[in-house]
Design a protein around this motif. Structure first.
Motif, short mmCIF file in Angstrom:
data_model
loop_
_atom_site.label_atom_id
_atom_site.label_comp_id
_atom_site.label_asym_id
_atom_site.label_seq_id
_atom_site.Cartn_x
_atom_site.Cartn_y
_atom_site.Cartn_z
N GLY B 155 5.51 7.53 -9.41
CA GLY B 155 4.57 7.80 -8.31
C GLY B 155 5.12 7.36 -6.97
N VAL B 156 4.57 7.94 -5.90
CA VAL B 156 5.11 7.68 -4.58
C VAL B 156 4.87 6.27 -4.08
CG1 VAL B 156 4.97 10.08 -3.86
CG2 VAL B 156 3.02 8.57 -3.47
N ALA B 157 3.88 5.56 -4.65
CA ALA B 157 3.65 4.20 -4.17
C ALA B 157 4.73 3.25 -4.67
CB ALA B 157 2.26 3.72 -4.60
N GLY B 158 5.56 3.68 -5.58
CA GLY B 158 6.70 2.88 -6.02
C GLY B 158 7.96 3.70 -5.81
N ILE B 159 8.26 3.95 -4.56
CA ILE B 159 9.29 4.91 -4.18
C ILE B 159 10.65 4.53 -4.78
CG2 ILE B 159 10.11 3.88 -2.02
CD1 ILE B 159 9.04 7.53 -2.42
N HIS B 160 10.82 3.23 -5.13
CA HIS B 160 12.11 2.80 -5.68
C HIS B 160 12.40 3.44 -7.03
CE1 HIS B 160 11.12 -0.22 -2.69
NE2 HIS B 160 12.42 -0.39 -2.57
N MET C 181 -1.17 17.58 7.45
CA MET C 181 -0.69 18.37 6.33
C MET C 181 -1.10 17.75 4.98
SD MET C 181 2.92 19.55 8.04
CE MET C 181 3.19 21.07 7.15
N GLU C 182 -0.13 17.35 4.13
CA GLU C 182 -0.52 16.81 2.82
C GLU C 182 -0.92 15.34 2.86
OE1 GLU C 182 2.57 16.71 4.01
OE2 GLU C 182 3.91 17.01 2.30
N GLY C 183 -0.78 14.67 3.98
CA GLY C 183 -1.27 13.29 4.12
C GLY C 183 -0.67 12.31 3.13
N ALA C 184 0.61 12.48 2.80
CA ALA C 184 1.21 11.67 1.75
C ALA C 184 1.81 10.37 2.24
CB ALA C 184 2.29 12.49 1.05
N LEU C 185 2.07 10.28 3.53
CA LEU C 185 2.82 9.13 4.04
C LEU C 185 2.16 7.76 3.76
CD1 LEU C 185 5.41 8.34 5.49
CD2 LEU C 185 4.26 8.66 7.66
N PRO C 186 0.84 7.62 3.92
CA PRO C 186 0.23 6.30 3.67
C PRO C 186 0.51 5.78 2.26
CG PRO C 186 -1.34 7.71 4.79
CD PRO C 186 -0.17 8.59 4.43
N SER C 187 0.55 6.67 1.27
CA SER C 187 0.83 6.21 -0.09
C SER C 187 2.24 5.65 -0.20
CB SER C 187 0.66 7.36 -1.08
OG SER C 187 -0.68 7.76 -1.13
N VAL C 188 3.20 6.34 0.40
CA VAL C 188 4.59 5.88 0.32
C VAL C 188 4.74 4.57 1.08
CG1 VAL C 188 6.98 6.48 0.71
CG2 VAL C 188 5.37 8.27 0.08
N VAL C 189 4.21 4.53 2.30
CA VAL C 189 4.28 3.29 3.08
C VAL C 189 3.55 2.18 2.35
CG1 VAL C 189 3.49 2.21 5.23
CG2 VAL C 189 4.58 4.47 5.29
N GLY C 190 2.39 2.48 1.79
CA GLY C 190 1.61 1.48 1.07
C GLY C 190 2.40 0.85 -0.06
N GLY C 191 3.28 1.61 -0.66
CA GLY C 191 4.11 1.06 -1.73
C GLY C 191 5.25 0.21 -1.23
N LEU C 192 5.61 0.38 0.04
CA LEU C 192 6.76 -0.37 0.59
C LEU C 192 6.36 -1.69 1.22
CD1 LEU C 192 8.82 2.49 2.32
CD2 LEU C 192 9.38 1.27 0.21
#
Lengths: 248, 248, 248, 248, 248, 248, 248, 248
Positions: B155-160, C181-192
């Motif tokens: 999943g994207v929340a664990g981009i690693h 658009m797909e609003g995906a960035l917060p999930s990726v940032v949230g995981g980092l």
């Protein structure tokens, strides 16, 4: 420049000036870019023959011209989508080789015309009102190095026109189908061909079409198994994916 | 049998028993099938290696077994989707070679295992809850003659975890991405690979996921240009189209 | 004036002119304000360093100037949001210290530049079209006394650009992420990052983005647990809450 | 183990067995994990006092017990959410220290009770039917090391009950507000306090509440600027973010 | 004229020229109007003091003036709603006694100012942007013969302002509450008063307010039992029903 | 008990032990309740003849019985709505005077049968499937002291049945209309009567009724100006408001 | 020309120059059109008296005139729908016999006025704002050879006006009902007549009418069994189908 | 009995016992029914050959049997729709001539088999899953006196099967088309025939079919002008209207 910092660190490791533990630690905190995963490099190899693409919507005419000028220094082919008329005029004045397609509001600089696709891409649309979206798909597919068969105005309520084009459809390796209103055409085409079909719902319709929602839902529910869908009016996306498929 | 009536008519034309005008007139009113456009024939040539597919939903266990038995007389490979447990039990008792996949509720008879795809198909999913849909895609792609790379739970929340699988992803000729909740994974994967990405929204999610609507909309709006979308939970469709692309 | 009536009543109680029972009864029917719960007083203590805020939408240029002038008598910092160009021109002519931000259509008077936030606030956006919303968040957070790190155009389809900014993101105490658009960035940032992430869906998108609905639903369904959401295009709200968090 | 491969490469560089160019090239193709960005390491430092969390939905009782057992070897605190009764019974039989909260269907192992939050977190709900969601938020916030003030059943139609709790609300550093039906409570609470408010729409309601959609939309449109929103019924998410804010 | 035909028939029955059977038969086929159920007559008795109402939207200025002129021959009071500025100008030029309310775009001719309502009607709104809708309600209630208490800008995020007006609210026999955004005010007011509350959602809001849908849903789900709802921005409807209630 | 603390403070003021300034200051921080605005007191005067109401949904049979028992110590009339059969059985066993209405799943204890309404309330429904909702409205209105005229099954497709009841409808001071499917009845009734009409959409319908959404939207858009709307299936709310109107 | 190729092939078969097998094979790959299923021919017989129809929306004035001119060479009657004013002006200048209907924006050339329908078609509308849609239906039905009874402004809130027109309605063989807002009229009319009713939702309405969605849903849920529905504002479609029914 | 009161009044008028004025006045207040507009009478003449219809949903088995028994005293043909299995069993036990159709859950008593329709009605469906809805339409059309041509499983993705049935379709005077998923079939059929087409969306589909919404929207947006639509799964309605059309 990318990778430079990494290289220096490795030299220090070799020279013994930095211990291995320290090197690992420092690499852990190095800016990602410097480790050599630079996006541009990584992707270039995969992108032979791909045009540079500019989405003009929300950009001023001057910005579009500036970006296009910069890209043309290294790229032979350029595609500009969603171009307002005022922007188109300026681009054409500044960039001689630019073609403007007023229906689809696309601009194309197409200097390298090598065919890279393995087969033909058919671009089909249901009604004359869907032509702008179909044209955007066609312009995209061509500039990405594909032979395109364009078939317009073969809506499902006149199934005979569609049947008359059956042979031309079966020639294609990928079919793009743009349709508004009830969005039924991709299902019918999907049943006639054996290759992948990319469905583009258009925002053409009245009342309960809800700006393309009806067509979008219909396409997602297609009873033909070879149909996938892109966003409403997204001719560019359809042309782009079709080009990728045609090179697989 | 198809075409028989047409053949007879032509013989009468040749023998002079029927005028050309009368022949044209009669052909105009002949049942379509008799003119030789029979669906089965027309498509067969294009379908080498395609399995026969049965949608089990809404059919009784006995009906499914009967259809499967009939098809197995001419087909080597069969795929049955959306199979209830009771149906699965009966099929397995009656058809020895049938494998049952309880997560995806698919049944597969896979006798001809020739690889027909040109490259590999990657099947990726975001969370463990999306595995059933990913598995349906994988089972489909395999029975259609493809090498599949399955990568779950990135999943994207664990981009690693996703980045760790980057190399494996770039090996594939087509990538299928199943994701529920915010449906963000296809966009990220789409940016990492250069091949077509087929996005499958899943109905996994809570509250405002509205049974997959949130993921569906996200995927349709993907900022990655190489993404197309199939219906919610439609693993079969994704596997089917990916297989077509992999043979183009 | 507030409390005056209450004070008079208490004096009558002390003087014996009003019995305690009668006083209780009268207080029960006194206008609420007079009991001293006046909003302004109650809140003032909690609002050190807060700017006065004016929503300009639906107000005439003259009204905006008048309100701003009045507030500037007691407040050092003022923020005016959703300002039309004509209003901006008038405000700048009348109020010398006013800065106008044409992208986000915000005006700021920023005289007291004391830093009150404990850490930095990162304001991230996915595409260049999301910058207006991100800028509104930044302008808000700054005028509320925060150090802001602005990182633009790191959409999820180019995950490398995001990864390159990883270190800067982890410096922040709160992260605001604006994406359409797909609003995906917060999930990726949230995981980092490990801190709270405030997601702002923007109305940027085409077709099935439905003016930001797709991004909104995606963000509400984020698989990252540290994400909360504000209204579509509500950069001000995101900047405001981030500032409160940064002072907790 | 992570980083081992990188370390070996660096040793070869130091020993001169691998040129710097070759090393850069090989690092470029190394699995990401081996470069030492392993997710677990990176995040551990930031996660002192965080419980391990298991989403039980869609997992068998045995799976939940197994995962919980494994996690308890290294973690003191565990939170399991969306637990079915049958699973709860098994967990409680196998793990002595587990508490089960039947309303919110949460299980908690809470051995390290150190308070890590800087202030108090208030968890407020509008009606008794919203208590399960509020309880999930409370259980989460507590196991993450926070003092929680729980205030139930102070719906907006009885504003006096809310006003009576005003002082307790202003004690908190963060307020979580769970409400179904018209979802109005966060706006009213948001106006009474100066700290961040996390609104959780609940699926409680009839008819046109559409399973929490009405409350969700209301909260996203709150006229109080200090309100952010999480998904419908997402008490865990609210408790999680509130805990992060309380430690900023 | 209405009833004339019936009367003639009855005379023929009395004179013996028409049998009873034939009369029943003919009455069965008589135009309905002629039986004396004429709408105008039937309702007039019930409508003492009701103004004539014209919806101006979609009518030309000339049409509005003509209709108003005709009605003024028999009616003392007229209300014209949704009036464009150009229409307003013409009406005021032609009809001297006409007042124009530019915020609510209503025109009123108010010659008979008899108070017919039993108590007062309170018209409350949440924000200054809701005033046009509130004003339409007020103008309607007044021209229908009611004393109106107007209370503006008492949104729920500043509950103290609302509490300060509590006494004035409890004076009313009916309360109209106009609110946009989260539409929470009717619930809070509904809890403070014991009389019927008519909620008017307004289209005021941003993003996920969806032009008043958020407020509409909130109001339909009000936890206060004394709240009913009219259409978005329908100030006229609210004023009309409140007037009926005030005369019951 | 409420007010005790205030009383003590006033005594100290009278005795001179506390200055007026100090008293004002302390009152400002006193718990709200102690100032004597206790909800129960404030409202009691306005609630003569109101029944106590229990929403049984989500409560156990034992809880419902316990609450009902407690309320019956001070109240003569009780209404319990949304009662499951098992709960109904227990209530009837424990509370002799309780009537159960299985269609509407309501329970009523109706000891004080004083008529308090000024006129009659008509409760009308469109089809037999709407009777449960109509019955809930009727049971509510009756227990609140009103004479009710019940008219069932007069749907708009059989306008003659409606017309036959015209006289009975015009007798009423308020009309409640429950209808599912196309929700047209309130508009027709609204045109026949001059009093307020409360429309209750019911969830009765098929397919595109979307559980009452179609009826709800129709009623909100009624062309009859005397119609207001409550939530889907909210018979209680309609009966409650109608009772309030009937006492104005 | 159509069928020419087929005819030649048959001649070769008769002449023995082509074997029957080869002929069947070649027919299989012949363009469909050439087999004689040409759409135009096939349909002409069925279309006596049908006008040619042009949808003007999205076409330039010059295009419309050109198409109309071409069609008029073979057709007596022409209908042009959704005509902009500028287009109408040009058409009227170029084509003398053209009538323009500004309300419905339709143009009609009506030279052959033969009545082909068996009975009358009633076209009914609810409010004056629905007249444009009703007029489009009427203009269509007339040019297709039908006697039309037009009845305007008989909304359900004034049921007496509808009842007064009962007799005229029952004269019709088909009834078209156009209504916006709550869309209730088709149900009432459907109950009064025994013939098919075609309901046309119009986009007339405010707020929660959502541009005709409320009326559309209401009509689909009509409790009268003789009602079918066409798209929002689709007066042409209603007139077209009504004409077909009237000729069955 | 109906009309009795009117008759008496007329006799009194004739006898001179009641003046004409008084008679008019009394007629004005007479119950509508008594004036002779009784629905049953009025409609009977128009309904020769119509079956009596019972909607069984929500009725107990005993109620259905009782109603059916009563109706059979005067009616030869009865149709019962949406019958649960338990009800079907009881009906069949009590009413010998009743046929039960388990797929469509319809029951039919069909004693008068006179053909009243002028032509044939074709009932077409897209997939085998749509057969229940098609069967309900067929059973309805037959019991109303029509010859029905049933054509199943001719979905648009296999256009050849549809083309093979072209001739049978053109035989019909009305065509009913039931389809789920993308709902495309009515458009294709509409283009092949010249008669009216009644489209019935079915709730068959997955994911984004939203229980028939996708098919419903598609059908409303049909590009074939001869298509009208009924509610989702409303086979009865389609059969009913088709029967009316076939008798026009």
């Amino acid at each position: 420049m990318s990778g430079e910092q990494l290289r220096k660190l490795l030299e220090q490791v070799r020279a013994g000036g930095v211990s291995i533990d320290a090197a690992v630690e420092r690499m852990r905190h190095m800016p990602f870019e410097d480790l050599g995963f630079a996006k541009v490099d990584h992707h270039r190899a995969l992108r032979h023959g791909m045009p540079e693409v500019i989405f003009a919507q929300g950009k001023t005419p001057e910005q579009v011209v500036a970006i296009a000028g910069r890209l043309l220094k290294s790229a032979k082919n350029i595609l500009i989508t969603r171009v307002e008329e005022r922007t188109a005029a300026l681009v054409k004045r500044k960039i001689r080789k630019a073609e403007y397609f007023p229906l689809s509001r696309a601009i194309r600089v197409w200097q390298d015309r090598t065919i890279r696709g393995k087969g033909k891409i058919a671009v089909v649309c249901a009604g004359t009102s869907d032509i702008p979206v179909a044209e955007e798909a066609q312009v995209t597919a061509e500039v990405m190095g594909n032979d395109v068969i364009a078939i317009h105005d073969i809506g499902v309520a006149g199934i005979h026109r569609l049947m008359s084009n059956r042979e031309r459809l079966t020639e294609a390796k990928v079919v793009i189908v743009a349709a508004g209103m009830e969005g039924a055409l991709p299902s019918v085409v999907g049943g006639l061909v054996s290759c992948p079909v990319i469905a583009v719902p258009t925002s053409i319709g009245y009342g309960a079409s809800f700006n393309g929602l009806a067509a979008l839902l219909a396409m997602l529910n297609s009873c033909a198994s070879n149909v996938t869908v892109v966003n409403i009016d997204n001719g560019f996306g359809a042309g782009y994916v079709a080009s990728l498929i045609n090179r697989v």
